[in-house]
Design a protein around this motif. Structure first.
Motif, PDB file in Angstrom:
ATOM      1  N   ALA A 182      -8.107  -0.621   1.488  1.00 55.49           N
ATOM      2  CA  ALA A 182      -8.354  -0.233   2.883  1.00 55.49           C
ATOM      3  C   ALA A 182      -9.291   0.970   2.978  1.00 55.49           C
ATOM      4  O   ALA A 182      -9.571   1.449   4.078  1.00 55.49           O
ATOM      5  CB  ALA A 182      -7.032   0.097   3.582  1.00 55.49           C
ATOM      6  N   GLY A 183      -9.755   1.465   1.827  1.00 56.83           N
ATOM      7  CA  GLY A 183     -10.683   2.588   1.828  1.00 56.83           C
ATOM      8  C   GLY A 183     -10.086   3.920   1.474  1.00 56.83           C
ATOM      9  O   GLY A 183     -10.777   4.941   1.480  1.00 56.83           O
ATOM     10  N   ALA A 200      -3.121   6.717  -4.828  1.00 51.14           N
ATOM     11  CA  ALA A 200      -2.858   5.573  -3.956  1.00 51.14           C
ATOM     12  C   ALA A 200      -2.883   4.302  -4.786  1.00 51.14           C
ATOM     13  O   ALA A 200      -3.657   4.186  -5.745  1.00 51.14           O
ATOM     14  CB  ALA A 200      -3.898   5.489  -2.836  1.00 51.14           C
ATOM     15  N   THR A 201      -2.030   3.364  -4.433  1.00 50.35           N
ATOM     16  CA  THR A 201      -2.039   2.072  -5.107  1.00 50.35           C
ATOM     17  C   THR A 201      -3.317   1.325  -4.744  1.00 50.35           C
ATOM     18  O   THR A 201      -4.013   1.647  -3.768  1.00 50.35           O
ATOM     19  CB  THR A 201      -0.818   1.233  -4.705  1.00 50.35           C
ATOM     20  OG1 THR A 201      -0.844   1.016  -3.281  1.00 50.35           O
ATOM     21  CG2 THR A 201       0.478   1.931  -5.092  1.00 50.35           C
ATOM     22  N   TYR A 202      -3.623   0.300  -5.517  1.00 48.65           N
ATOM     23  CA  TYR A 202      -4.849  -0.442  -5.275  1.00 48.65           C
ATOM     24  C   TYR A 202      -4.804  -1.189  -3.950  1.00 48.65           C
ATOM     25  O   TYR A 202      -5.849  -1.475  -3.359  1.00 48.65           O
ATOM     26  CB  TYR A 202      -5.125  -1.381  -6.452  1.00 48.65           C
ATOM     27  CG  TYR A 202      -5.632  -0.617  -7.656  1.00 48.65           C
ATOM     28  CD1 TYR A 202      -6.979  -0.353  -7.813  1.00 48.65           C
ATOM     29  CD2 TYR A 202      -4.751  -0.114  -8.604  1.00 48.65           C
ATOM     30  CE1 TYR A 202      -7.458   0.377  -8.893  1.00 48.65           C
ATOM     31  CE2 TYR A 202      -5.209   0.624  -9.690  1.00 48.65           C
ATOM     32  CZ  TYR A 202      -6.553   0.862  -9.827  1.00 48.65           C
ATOM     33  OH  TYR A 202      -7.026   1.599 -10.885  1.00 48.65           O
ATOM     34  N   ALA A 224      -5.165   6.739   9.113  1.00 51.32           N
ATOM     35  CA  ALA A 224      -5.930   5.960  10.083  1.00 51.32           C
ATOM     36  C   ALA A 224      -6.513   4.701   9.445  1.00 51.32           C
ATOM     37  O   ALA A 224      -6.544   3.630  10.068  1.00 51.32           O
ATOM     38  CB  ALA A 224      -7.047   6.821  10.673  1.00 51.32           C
ATOM     39  N   LEU A 225      -6.955   4.822   8.196  1.00 49.29           N
ATOM     40  CA  LEU A 225      -7.517   3.665   7.502  1.00 49.29           C
ATOM     41  C   LEU A 225      -6.451   2.649   7.114  1.00 49.29           C
ATOM     42  O   LEU A 225      -6.696   1.439   7.114  1.00 49.29           O
ATOM     43  CB  LEU A 225      -8.256   4.130   6.239  1.00 49.29           C
ATOM     44  CG  LEU A 225      -9.581   4.862   6.442  1.00 49.29           C
ATOM     45  CD1 LEU A 225     -10.055   5.439   5.123  1.00 49.29           C
ATOM     46  CD2 LEU A 225     -10.630   3.908   7.015  1.00 49.29           C
ATOM     47  N   PRO A 253       0.832  -1.205   0.000  1.00 49.25           N
ATOM     48  CA  PRO A 253       0.000   0.000   0.000  1.00 49.25           C
ATOM     49  C   PRO A 253       0.868   1.258   0.000  1.00 49.25           C
ATOM     50  O   PRO A 253       1.685   1.461   0.901  1.00 49.25           O
ATOM     51  CB  PRO A 253      -0.809  -0.121   1.296  1.00 49.25           C
ATOM     52  CG  PRO A 253       0.026  -0.997   2.187  1.00 49.25           C
ATOM     53  CD  PRO A 253       0.737  -1.955   1.264  1.00 49.25           C
ATOM     54  N   VAL A 254       0.697   2.079  -1.022  1.00 53.58           N
ATOM     55  CA  VAL A 254       1.482   3.306  -1.172  1.00 53.58           C
ATOM     56  C   VAL A 254       0.519   4.463  -1.376  1.00 53.58           C
ATOM     57  O   VAL A 254      -0.441   4.366  -2.154  1.00 53.58           O
ATOM     58  CB  VAL A 254       2.455   3.207  -2.358  1.00 53.58           C
ATOM     59  CG1 VAL A 254       3.153   4.542  -2.595  1.00 53.58           C
ATOM     60  CG2 VAL A 254       3.478   2.098  -2.137  1.00 53.58           C
TER      61      VAL A 254
END
Length: 415
Positions: free
Chosen positions: A68-69, A61-63, A81-82, A47-48
């Motif tokens: 994560a929303g 944002a990466t998929y 936070a997500l 996750p980026v």
């Protein structure tokens, strides 16, 4: 990052007849994040998020982060936070423009009838390319393969008979896909979608339509246009009714004049010193001037945007004595505007410069003054452009810009 409503259960195969589908919509997948991964392949699959470290908003944002929303325009605090395990990368807009130019070059080699919508998407009319390359679906496949192979980023493509349907098709093709909507399937495809998929249907319009039990495009298409006009107004009602039946006569327009060019920044720590603010304005003036020159444009108006610690936001603008593409002149105007702003003790959390009243530099007459050093400055700045084009955007900068706050989160170009 596309955030338009999509039908999760939408059919992904509407047929293979592309004989009447000359319009392609090419949309890069998670573009800013994808560009960052070119030089950071070890982050693939993780996750980026591209954005400010603590403040500002998510730019891309990466998929893996989206799962994560996380989505674009989300406050960074909420995104963290997500997805607390996400890697956050500061944006580098110069690098994104470089890759975007390479994408547009590939598209331009397919057809000159190309309409860029933003840094990461464009419409193409490939009617004239069929004899040379092949049918639209084959053209779309070749475009995706070239972008992937040559640039190491991914594009999704929608193929359809109209711009509106092609754009919806590309959003349903994501990630890393291609969706053809044959001409005869345009209406069935549209009628399978939620009403929010229609251009111009935001949350408020959606709520108004829901009062009449209009939840899908099919519901709207089967509502009398007079009813829609009474609910939404004659212009909006008729336009949405036409779109619901696939009626979109707009051609692909190869030339789109930018209405404005700008840059703004959100700061991790509020700025309270005038010298720091002036350095930021100078940096932004140079960025705007470089984009003006790259587009063969000049500006006749400059404005600034200032947001304080309590989120109060104001703008100030002024007309220039003569159109220009020189950073020094933009900076002088922006700094004069800032001098008229009373900055509270809490400081400034966002600062931006925008150039408007744009015109073609080749056809705009600029009245030179005898004591005007503008041409010398313009020559110097063009020389800087050439150095950056060859060695990268960070290869050369004005010495006074070394004081630009390191805490700044460059939150994006404004068009």
């Amino acid at each position: 990052m596309s955030r338009g409503p999509r039908s999760v259960g939408a059919n992904r195969d509407w047929g293979r007849d592309d004989s009447r589908t000359p319009i392609l919509h090419v949309d890069m997948d998670a573009f800013f994040a994808a560009v960052e991964l070119i030089d950071r392949p070890e982050l693939r699959g993780r996750p980026v998020i591209v954005g400010g470290q603590h403040r500002g908003v998510v730019l891309s944002a990466t998929y893996e982060a989206r799962a994560a929303g996380v989505h674009s325009a989300m406050p960074m605090a909420q995104a963290r936070a997500l997805c607390p395990q996400a890697i956050v990368i500061q944006p580098e807009h110069g690098r994104y423009r470089e890759v975007s130019q390479s994408v547009m070059r590939i598209l331009g080699e397919v057809t000159p009838v190309i309409e860029p919508l933003s840094i990461d998407e464009a419409f193409l009319d490939v009617s004239g390319a069929r004899r040379r390359i092949g049918p639209p679906r084959l053209i779309a496949e070749q475009i995706r393969e070239r972008i992937r192979t040559e640039l190491k980023v991914v594009a999704s493509v929608g193929v359809a008979s109209t711009k509106f349907v092609a754009k919806l098709a590309s959003s349903h093709a994501k990630p890393d896909g291609l969706l053809l909507i044959p001409d005869e399937a345009s209406v069935p495809f549209l009628h399978s979608l939620p009403v929010g998929a229609l251009w111009g249907v935001g949350e408020r319009t959606q709520a108004n339509l829901a009062r009449l039990a209009i939840h899908t495009v099919a519901d709207l298409a089967n509502t009398p246009v007079g009813t829609l006009n009474r609910l939404l107004g004659n212009s909006a009602g008729g336009r949405l009714f036409d779109l619901s039946w696939g009626r979109d006569p707009r051609p692909v327009e190869p030339v789109r004049q930018e209405k404005s060019i700008g840059h703004e920044q959100t700061f991790a720590i509020n700025l309270t010193g005038r010298a720091e603010m002036a350095a930021v304005l100078l940096d932004q003036a140079h960025r705007c001037a470089a984009r003006l020159r790259a587009g063969d444009l000049v500006t006749a108006g400059v404005s600034i945007k200032v947001r304080f610690a309590d989120f109060t936001t104001l703008t100030r603008s002024r007309a220039l004595e003569a159109p220009t593409d020189v950073a020094h002149e933009l900076y002088q105007a922006a700094r004069a505007l800032l001098a008229g702003v009373d900055v509270p003790a809490g400081g400034v959390r966002l600062l931006g410069v925008r150039c408007d009243a744009l015109s073609d530099s080749a056809t705009t007459v600029v009245q030179a003054r005898l004591d005007d050093p503008g041409e010398e400055r313009r020559d110097a700045e063009r020389a800087m452009d050439a150095v950056r084009a060859r060695y990268g955007v960070n290869a050369l900068t004005a010495g006074s810009l070394l004081s630009v706050p390191a805490t700044a989160n460059r939150s994006g170009d404004l068009n």
